[in-house]
Write an enzyme that holds these catalytic residues in place. Sequence first.
Site, mmCIF file in Angstrom:
data_model
loop_
_atom_site.group_PDB
_atom_site.id
_atom_site.type_symbol
_atom_site.label_atom_id
_atom_site.label_comp_id
_atom_site.label_asym_id
_atom_site.label_seq_id
_atom_site.Cartn_x
_atom_site.Cartn_y
_atom_site.Cartn_z
ATOM 1 N N SER A 97 47.025 9.163 51.266
ATOM 2 C CA SER A 97 47.379 8.004 51.759
ATOM 3 C C SER A 97 49.240 7.874 52.544
ATOM 4 C CB SER A 97 46.604 7.125 51.449
ATOM 5 O OG SER A 97 46.455 5.761 52.403
ATOM 6 N N HIS A 112 38.661 8.483 49.275
ATOM 7 C CA HIS A 112 39.504 8.692 49.505
ATOM 8 C C HIS A 112 40.571 9.618 49.097
ATOM 9 C CE1 HIS A 112 42.747 6.706 51.897
ATOM 10 N NE2 HIS A 112 43.487 6.545 50.933
ATOM 11 N N ASP A 134 36.034 10.390 54.907
ATOM 12 C CA ASP A 134 36.972 9.200 53.898
ATOM 13 C C ASP A 134 37.171 8.223 55.368
ATOM 14 O OD1 ASP A 134 39.715 8.083 53.883
ATOM 15 O OD2 ASP A 134 40.388 9.736 53.598
#
Length: 513
Positions: A226, A482, A452
């Site tokens: 991320s 995610h 996602d």
Amino acid sequence: MPHHSRLSAAVLTATVVLSSLLAGCGDDAGDEDLTRQRLDWKDCPSPSQDQGGGGSPSPLPDGDAWQCATMKTPLDWDRPDGETIDLALIRARASGPDSARIGSLVFNFGGPGGSGVTTLPAFGQDYARLRTRYDLVSFDPRGVGRSAPVRCLSDRRLDAYFQRDATPDDGAERAELLESTREFSAACEKNSGEILPHVRTTEAARDMDLMRQVLGDGRLHYFGISYGTELGAVYAHLFPKNVGRAVFDAVVDPTQTSEQGSLGQAEGFQRALDNYAEDCTSKAEDCPVGDTPQDVKDRIARLLKDLDSRPIPGIFPRELTQTAATSGIAQSLYSKEFWEYLTEGLEGAYDGDGRVLMVLSDSLNGRSENGEYSNLTAANTAINCADDKPRYDTAYVQGKLPEFRRASALFGDFLAWGMLGCTDWPVAGAADHPDVRAPGAPPILVIGTTGDPATPYEGARRMADALGKGVGVELTYEGEGHGAYAGESSCVRDAVDRYLLDGTVPAGGTVCS
């Protein structure tokens, strides 16, 4: 739900909180060569409140203990011989023979604002194969956890802050939202003014290069998830020749402004909600929260509309408000494994019981079972606002609402109004978006997941292109959630493991399902 546009890896840190619920500035460095400092590795203490609390990390499956240390780094990288701060580090020594050891593999799990010192041991078993040839290392970036943490509001005031109406319907509510944002910013400046100008991603990247040298590695081997992909990409831009084997999973789009990122998240969370509704209603047994995908979404919309004026009991003495419910729904969409909690939470809320959705909301916001908050939100806001140049006002957001609502009927307003998070921040933002061009860097594996919600799939291609020809190598995972490596796909895990352990780069455009 993200307080600001890139609180997108909170799922990893927040999962630690969910499972339990269902270091200030130092001396002057003077002429000390910080690259020659020796780390004093010891058994890890219990996490601090800023790190999320809880007990010391359990021993590794082979009985080895996690080890923790602190590393000194300049408070201001423009004055490298000036005042220092301590960064908190954690490691698990490589489990294989010394002859097979490659070096350290440094993890950043994202946020920004997530504590790597608490997250790595919580998910260490997911990386057991990588540990055969690497020391697994993570850290609390500057401003986070035990690393000169940004502190803003007290726990009691954070409870009120997260209960506020974050989707105002009239002028009075807009004024209240803006005032609560200003109060948050003022508290951050009052309590953490010294560190606020120095938490930019470029400075965290420089910390990582110092860390590489102190750990004794010629190149930085790295696993970013991320926001950790943005940090890794900024590192590659600044130090392309120092990049080793690097993996970016759940990739932040480096080409977008904060507004574009928020709009992309609206689309991503809506896509994940659509997938949840389709999954629930397609099973053999009846879906308890709707008869058709559209019925599921319509019932959620009615619930949120009702909660705007009539909250229901949550976790005493707090009530489940529209804002808390939206946050809880968003948290459950980060991973397919959380969908069962969303169903349970919605069933309860329809019957007037908001406890499960509030647990999910607390998880996203870094609130522990005992009512204490980590500094996740404070650090996330500080880092995002130091990085992002744009500043938006209420009139601008109002003008953007139709576009955000088209992207997501459920999340559009929430993410649009979230753009006010940096409006009165005391530190200017650095740029519209990060510079991640990395000519001369070796191949970097960039993994995008089609479902996602927080870092939409399209960003992976843009990251690979922005890194440059021959640098970004894209791999697609056709699935939900995610982050792909710790998910269900053995295809993704095998490709990453072959690259990190053996140096075999997957063919660009590889698709896993």
